[in-house]
Design a protein around this motif. Structure first.
Motif, PDB file in Angstrom:
ATOM      1  N   ASP A 182     -71.809 -17.069 -19.352  1.00 26.89           N
ATOM      2  CA  ASP A 182     -72.500 -17.688 -20.492  1.00 26.89           C
ATOM      3  C   ASP A 182     -73.223 -18.942 -20.020  1.00 26.89           C
ATOM      4  N   VAL A 183     -74.554 -18.920 -20.115  1.00 23.53           N
ATOM      5  CA  VAL A 183     -75.332 -20.054 -19.609  1.00 23.53           C
ATOM      6  C   VAL A 183     -75.101 -21.308 -20.442  1.00 23.53           C
ATOM      7  N   THR A 184     -74.731 -21.160 -21.734  1.00 22.49           N
ATOM      8  CA  THR A 184     -74.449 -22.334 -22.571  1.00 22.49           C
ATOM      9  C   THR A 184     -73.203 -23.051 -22.070  1.00 22.49           C
ATOM     10  N   ILE A 185     -72.149 -22.279 -21.759  1.00 19.70           N
ATOM     11  CA  ILE A 185     -70.926 -22.890 -21.213  1.00 19.70           C
ATOM     12  C   ILE A 185     -71.213 -23.468 -19.830  1.00 19.70           C
ATOM     13  N   ARG A 186     -72.047 -22.770 -19.055  1.00 21.94           N
ATOM     14  CA  ARG A 186     -72.410 -23.283 -17.731  1.00 21.94           C
ATOM     15  C   ARG A 186     -73.097 -24.639 -17.846  1.00 21.94           C
ATOM     16  N   THR A 187     -73.971 -24.773 -18.856  1.00 20.91           N
ATOM     17  CA  THR A 187     -74.663 -26.049 -19.062  1.00 20.91           C
ATOM     18  C   THR A 187     -73.675 -27.135 -19.474  1.00 20.91           C
ATOM     19  N   ALA A 188     -72.697 -26.772 -20.312  1.00 26.13           N
ATOM     20  CA  ALA A 188     -71.692 -27.754 -20.739  1.00 26.13           C
ATOM     21  C   ALA A 188     -70.877 -28.253 -19.548  1.00 26.13           C
ATOM     22  N   ILE A 189     -70.487 -27.342 -18.658  1.00 31.28           N
ATOM     23  CA  ILE A 189     -69.728 -27.754 -17.464  1.00 31.28           C
ATOM     24  C   ILE A 189     -70.610 -28.602 -16.557  1.00 31.28           C
ATOM     25  N   LEU A 190     -71.900 -28.210 -16.458  1.00 34.32           N
ATOM     26  CA  LEU A 190     -72.828 -28.936 -15.577  1.00 34.32           C
ATOM     27  C   LEU A 190     -72.895 -30.412 -15.938  1.00 34.32           C
ATOM     28  N   GLU A 191     -72.951 -30.720 -17.234  1.00 36.83           N
ATOM     29  CA  GLU A 191     -73.108 -32.119 -17.633  1.00 36.83           C
ATOM     30  C   GLU A 191     -71.801 -32.742 -18.113  1.00 36.83           C
ATOM     31  N   SER A 192     -70.685 -32.131 -17.765  1.00 38.19           N
ATOM     32  CA  SER A 192     -69.400 -32.710 -18.159  1.00 38.19           C
ATOM     33  C   SER A 192     -69.146 -34.018 -17.409  1.00 38.19           C
ATOM     34  N   ARG A 193     -68.411 -34.886 -18.047  1.00 37.04           N
ATOM     35  CA  ARG A 193     -68.127 -36.228 -17.492  1.00 37.04           C
ATOM     36  C   ARG A 193     -66.645 -36.527 -17.669  1.00 37.04           C
TER      37      ARG A 193
END
Length: 951
Positions: A182-193
Motif C-alpha cells: 500500500d503506497v499510502t502506508i509506505r508514505t506514512a512510514i517514509l515521513e514518520s518521526r
C-alpha cells in the motif's frame, strides 16, 4: 538512480528553532502537576477527571500562546512547528505518566516495550491549528495485554481532550509488509518521526524500510504519487486558478509541495528540500521559491483554521476578505485588498507548478528514462537532435546553451512557436533559462515584426493555441511580451459567477474557440460550429478573444478600455487597419449579444432592430456569436446551458432575418399567417369551427411567440379548460433541449397575478428564467414560465416536485397560502454565501428599448423570493407586466420587466418613474436590514442602458 540507489541512513531532522518554548508548554512543569495529581488522588477513579482537566488546561494555554504569536505577525511555518512542539510534549508527558503510574511494571519484558512515532503531516513536524494528529504505536512482534492497555488509555485521554487522533498499532514486520502493498502506508512510514520510547524499534523500522522497501522501487513510488496527484487535481477542478481554492488538496496547494517532498525523500534520502540544492536537483533560488510558497500557503491555512474554528481547507469567498486583511493586504490603487491577496495566492500556485515541472525534469535527466513525470501530455516528435535552432533533449525542446535567450531574446517566442508546430513539449531547463532571461523582453522585442509574426501565428495558426499560450503564460513570457495581458495574470474577480482568474478564463476561451473551429463541438454547439466556417476575419476573432477581458480590474468599463488596448496592440501584432477595427469593435461590444439575448424580449421587434443597428453586418453577427459562446463557456462549469444556447440562437436567427429584410410590417403579417396555417395543419383533432374559435383568442404578438408544437399544445390546454369550465389550469412539460421545465398557467386574469405566481414558484424551490405573459381576448391570462430547479439547476423534473409545484400554485392563487410566510421559512446556503458580496442595488428605466413598453432593469443581490418582492412592488404600483427576463450571475440578480401602465401605455410621468424606482430599491433591500442607498431620480432613458454583464 531511480532503480538502484543505495539507501543512505537518514540524518536526524534539523531542529526548528522555537523561541521561549516553555511559554508554550513546560514538560517539567506539567510532569510536576501530574505527580501532584497522583499524590492527591492516587490512581483510582478520581484521577482521570483531574488528569483530563490538567491536560486540557495545558493544551488550551499552549494553543493560546501559539495563536497569540501567530496573530501578532508570526509566519505559518512558525505556527505549524509550534503546534507540533506542543503536541509532542503533551503526548510524551502522557505516555510517561501512563507507563509510570497507570500501568507500572518494574521489569518490562521485550514484548512490553514499544515506541511511538508521528506520521502524516505531524510526522513532517507540521501541525496546523485544527489538523489531525496521526500516531503509530510500534510494537516488537506481537501485542501484549499491557501494551494494549497503555495504548487504549492514551487514546481515550487524547480523544477526551478533543484532539482528532488517527492511529495505527503495528509491529515492524507488519509495517514493512503493508508498506510494500500500500503506497499510502509506505508514505506514512517514509515521513514518520520518532516521538517517544526507547527508540530501538523505530531505528529498526527505518533501517528495514530503507533496505526492504525503498531500494529498487523508485519508479514505482514516483509514478504512484504522481498518479495520485493527478487524480486529486481532477477532483478539485484540474486548475490552480479556481476562485475558491483548496489550500491543501487543490492544484498548486500544499499537497503538491508535499508530493515533491515525499519523492525527494524517497529517492534522495533528504530531510528537507534545501538539501536538493547540494544534490544539483534544484537551484538555490528554486529552493527559496519552494520555502516561500510553502510558508505563504501555511500562513493562509493557519488563518483559515483560526477564522473558522475547524479543520477547513477550502478558501471560500466568505473568508477570503478576512484572511487577506489578517495577512496585511489592504485596498490599494483601485484594487480591493482581497483581490490583491488572491492574486498573490495564484502566483504562488503558479510557482508550485513551475517547481513541479523542474523537479520532475531533474528526475528524468538523472534516470535517462523517457519522460513519465511531465504535467502536460506529450505528443510524438520527429526524432531529430536539432529543430529550428533548438536541441531535442529527452523528447523535449531545449535551449542550445544558457546564453541563448539573453543573447537572442526573440528565441523566447520562437521556442514556443517551434514547440507548437512540432507538437513537442518545452524542456523545464529551457523554462529555467527563460525565467532568468525575462528582462531581455523589452520595447525592442515587443516592436520586432518577426517576434509579433511568430506570436500571431501561435495564436491564430492551425494548432490549438491554448496549450502553447498557457506555457508562455506560466513561463512569464506573455506578461512581458504583452504587458496589458500581464496586468490580468492571476487577476481574480470577487464574485460567485466567475470560476477562474481572468488570464485562465481567457486561455480557456481560446481553447474552446479552437475546438469550435476544429469541429470538435458540433453536437454541443451546432450553430457556432456552422457559422465559424463562414467567418472571413478569423485572425481578428482569435485576437478579440485574447483581448476581450484584457482591461478588467482597471476601475472602468473593461469593454471600452479594452477596445483602446486593441487599437494600440493590433497594429503591433501585424493586423491590418480593417482587422484592427474589427477587433476593437468586438472587444467593445463583446457583451452586447448576451445582454440582448438574456435581458431583452426577443419578441419585441425593436429589440432585434436595435441589436442589428449595432451589429450592422452578417460578418460581425457571426463573429459576435462565436466570441459570446466561447466567452460564456469559459466562465466555468455549468455556466453554459441549453437555455442560453436557445436564446442566443433565437437572437442570431432573428437578426439574420432582419438583415435580409424579413421583419417588415408586411413580413410580420405573413409570418403570423404562416404560423396560423402551420398550427391548423398540426391541430388535426380540431374541426374548423373549433380552430376558428381558437384563432380569435390570441392577439397578433401571441402567434409569433412560440413554435408550432407549443402553440398546438397550448390550444389543447385552452380547449380542455373551456370544455371543463376550469378557472385554473396548470400544465408542466420538460424541455431538455433548453434544460428547463415549461409551466403553462391558464387562469382568470387579475391584477397582481404574476407576482403571486412568482411567490408560488419561489416557495416551491423553482427559479424562473423566463416568463411570457399574454392576456387573451376572452379576458383569461395565458402565462408561460420557464423554470429551473433552484438547488440543482437544470429542469424541474422529479414527479414529487412537479406535483408540489402545481399544488403550491393552486393554494397561492386561491388565497390558502401566503408566499411571504412560506418564503420566511426557506433558507438556502446560496443565500448565506451571497451575503459576503456587496451588489449595489440599481434600477434602470428605459423608454427607448421598446416601441410599446417601458423596460425596467433591476440589479441586486440574489436571494430566495427576490422576484416575488419585485413583482409585488410593480403590481402595487398598478403596472401591467407583459414579459420578464430573469437572469442570475452568481450572487447577482438581473431581472428585466416589460411593463405598461393601467391604460396600456408606456410610463412617462417623472413622478411615476421616481415612485417606481423608489419602490423597487426598497424591494431590493436585504430583509435583514440592509437599506438601499439614496439615489437621485432618473428620467426615462433615451437608449438602452449599458450594464456590464458578468461574462
Amino acid at each position: 538512480m531511480l532503480s538502484a540507489r543505495a539507501a543512505a541512513p537518514l540524518a536526524p531532522p534539523k531542529p526548528h528553532t522555537i523561541p521561549n518554548k516553555r511559554a508554550i508548554i513546560s514538560r517539567r512543569k506539567l510532569s510536576g502537576e501530574l505527580e501532584a495529581l497522583v499524590a492527591e488522588h492516587g490512581t483510582g477513579d478520581k484521577l482521570r477527571p483531574a488528569l483530563i482537566a490538567c491536560l486540557r488546561r495545558t493544551l488550551a494555554d499552549g494553543r493560546e500562546e501559539v495563536r497569540k504569536r501567530f496573530e501578532a505577525g508570526g509566519s505559518g511555518e512558525d505556527c505549524v512547528r509550534e503546534n507540533c512542539y506542543l503536541a509532542d510534549r503533551l503526548i510524551g508527558s502522557l505516555a510517561d505518566f501512563t507507563v509510570l503510574h497507570i500501568f507500572p511494571t518494574a521489569n518490562p519484558t521485550s514484548g512490553e516495550v514499544f515506541d511511538i512515532s508521528a506520521t502524516g503531516g505531524y510526522g513532517r513536524g507540521e501541525l496546523a491549528p485544527a489538523s489531525d494528529i496521526d500516531l503509530l504505536f510500534l510494537l516488537p512482534y506481537k501485542r501484549t495485554p499491557r501494551v494494549e492497555q497503555v495504548v487504549e488509555y492514551m487514546l481515550y485521554i487524547l480523544w477526551d481532550l478533543g484532539l482528532k487522533v488517527g492511529h495505527a498499532v503495528r509491529s515492524v514486520d507488519e509495517c514493512i509488509r503493508q508498506s510494500k502493498a500500500d503506497v499510502t502506508i509506505r508514505t506514512a512510514i517514509l515521513e514518520s518521526r520518532y516521538l517517544w520510547g526507547p527508540g530501538k524499534l523505530f531505528a529498526e523500522l527505518r533501517k528495514r524500510f530503507d533496505k526492504d522497501v525503498v531500494i529498487g522501487t523508485g519508479p514505482e513510488f514516483v509514478e504512484a504519487k504522481l498518479a495520485e496527484r493527478d487524480n486529486r487535481h481532477l477532483k478539485m477542478g484540474d486548475s490552480r486558478y479556481v476562485l475558491e481554492p483548496n489550500l491543501k488538496d487543490g492544484k498548486g496547494g500544499l499537497r503538491d509541495l508535499q508530493t515533491l517532498f515525499w519523492i525527494a525523500k524517497y529517492l534522495y534520502r533528504v530531510e528537507g528540500v534545501d538539501e536538493l540544492v547540494g544534490k544539483k536537483v534544484l537551484m538555490p533560488e528554486e529552493a527559496q521559491r519552494f520555502a516561500k510558497a510553502q510558508n505563504f500557503l501555511w500562513t493562509a491555512r493557519c488563518h483559515l483554521h483560526y477564522l473558522t474554528g475547524r479543520l477547513e481547507d477550502r478558501m471560500t469567498f466568505d473568508v477570503q476578505t478576512s484572511i487577506g486583511a489578517r495577512m496585511g493586504y489592504t485596498d490599494h490603487a483601485g484594487t480591493k485588498g482581497v483581490e490583491r491577496f488572491m492574486k498573490h495566492y495564484f502566483l504562488v500556485a503558479k510557482d508550485v507548478g513551475d517547481l513541479t515541472r523542474i523537479f520532475c525534469a531533474a528526475l528524468e535527466a538523472e534516470s535517462k528514462r523517457p519522460p513519465k513525470f511531465n504535467l502536460l501530455r506529450l505528443a510524438t516528435v520527429a526524432r531529430r537532435k536539432d529543430v529550428d535552432g533548438f536541441v531535442v533533449d529527452g523528447e523535449r525542446l531545449n535551449a542550445r546553451d544558457e546564453r541563448q535567450f539573453k543573447d537572442k531574446p526573440i528565441d523566447m517566442i520562437r521556442l514556443f512557436h517551434t514547440a507548437q508546430i512540432n507538437d513537442i513539449d518545452v524542456h523545464p531547463n529551457a523554462l529555467r533559462s527563460i525565467t532568468r532571461s525575462l528582462t531581455a523582453i523589452g520595447p525592442k522585442l515587443r516592436s520586432d515584426p518577426e517576434a509579433n509574426r511568430l506570436f500571431l501565428d501561435i495564436l491564430t495558426g492551425m494548432k490549438d493555441p491554448e496549450i502553447t499560450l498557457r506555457r508562455m503564460n506560466e513561463a512569464g513570457v506573455m506578461a512581458r511580451f504583452i504587458p496589458d495581458f500581464g496586468r490580468v495574470v492571476a487577476q481574480m474577480q470577487y464574485d460567485m459567477y466567475h470560476v477562474y482568474t481572468v488570464d485562465e478564463h481567457t486561455l480557456f476561451a481560446l481553447g474552446i474557440l479552437h475546438k469550435i473551429a476544429a469541429g470538435d463541438l458540433v453536437d454541443e454547439l451546432p450553430l457556432s460550429s456552422e457559422v465559424i466556417h463562414k467567418v472571413v476575419s478569423k485572425r481578428a476573432l482569435y485576437v478579440a478573444v485574447l483581448l476581450h477581458d484584457i482591461a478588467k480590474g482597471r476601475g472602468g468599463d473593461h469593454s471600452v478600455l479594452g477596445a483602446r488596448v486593441a487599437e494600440k496592440l493590433c497594429p503591433r501584432l501585424g493586423l491590418t487597419a480593417e482587422e484592427t477595427e474589427t477587433v476593437a469593435w468586438l472587444v467593445r461590444w463583446h457583451l452586447a449579444m448576451s445582454h440582448t439575448a438574456f435581458k431583452r424580449d426577443l419578441e419585441d421587434e425593436k429589440t432585434v432592430r436595435d441589436f442589428v443597428a449595432l451589429v450592422q453586418s452578417p460578418e460581425r453577427l457571426r463573429l459576435l456569436l462565436v466570441l459570446t459562446v466561447a466567452d460564456i463557456r469559459a466562465v466555468g462549469p455549468q455556466r453554459w446551458n441549453n437555455w442560453k444556447a436557445a436564446l442566443l440562437r433565437e437572437l442570431y436567427n432573428r437578426s439574420e432575418e432582419v438583415m435580409s429584410g424579413g421583419m417588415t410590417v408586411e413580413g410580420r403579417g405573413r409570418r403570423i399567417q404562416a404560423a396560423q396555417a402551420a398550427l391548423r395543419d398540426e391541430l388535426t383533432d380540431f374541426d374548423d369551427a373549433a380552430y376558428e374559435h381558437h384563432k380569435t383568442l390570441g392577439y397578433p404578438a401571441y402567434w409569433l411567440a412560440f413554435d408550432t408544437e407549443t402553440l398546438a399544445h397550448q390550444a389543447r390546454i385552452l380547449r380542455g379548460a373551456e370544455r371543463d369550465k376550469r378557472e385554473l389550469t396548470v400544465d408542466t412539460r420538460i424541455d431538455r433541449n433548453r434544460a428547463v421545465t415549461e409551466v403553462t398557467i391558464y387562469a382568470s386574469d387579475h391584477h397582481g397575478l404574476f407576482s403571486r405566481l412568482a411567490g408560488a414558484f419561489a416557495a416551491s424551490g423553482a427559479d424562473i428564467v423566463d416568463a411570457r405573459i399574454f392576456t387573451m381576448t376572452n379576458g383569461m391570462a395565458l402565462d408561460v414560465f420557464s423554470v429551473q430547479d433552484a438547488g440543482a439547476g437544470g429542469a424541474f423534473e422529479s414527479g414529487d416536485k412537479l406535483a408540489k409545484l402545481s399544488v403550491m400554485i393552486e393554494r397561492v392563487l386561491s388565497g390558502q397560502l401566503k408566499p411571504l410566510q412560506e418564503l420566511a421559512t426557506r433558507k438556502t446556503s446560496h443565500a448565506s454565501r451571497t451575503r459576503v458580496f456587496h451588489v449595489p442595488p440599481r434600477v434602470l428605466i428605459d423608454n427607448a428599448a421598446s416601441t410599446t413598453h417601458t423596460v425596467i432593469e433591476v440589479n441586486g443581490r440574489d436571494r430566495p423570493g427576490l422576484l416575488y418582492d419585485l413583482t409585488r412592488a410593480l403590481s402595487n404600483l398598478t403596472l401591467q407586466i407583459s414579459s420578464a427576463k430573469i437572469s442570475t450571475f452568481g450572487e447577482k440578480a438581473i431581472d428585466v420587466f416589460y411593463v405598461k401602465d393601467v391604460f396600456g401605455l408606456k410610463v412617462t410621468h417623472d413622478g411615476k418613474l421616481a415612485k417606481i424606482r423608489e419602490r423597487l430599491l426598497h424591494a431590493l433591500a436585504d430583509p435583514s436590514g440592509e437599506a438601499p442607498p439614496p439615489a437621485p431620480v432618473k428620467r426615462a432613458r433615451t437608449k438602452a442602458a449599458e450594464e456590464e454583464e458578468p461574462a
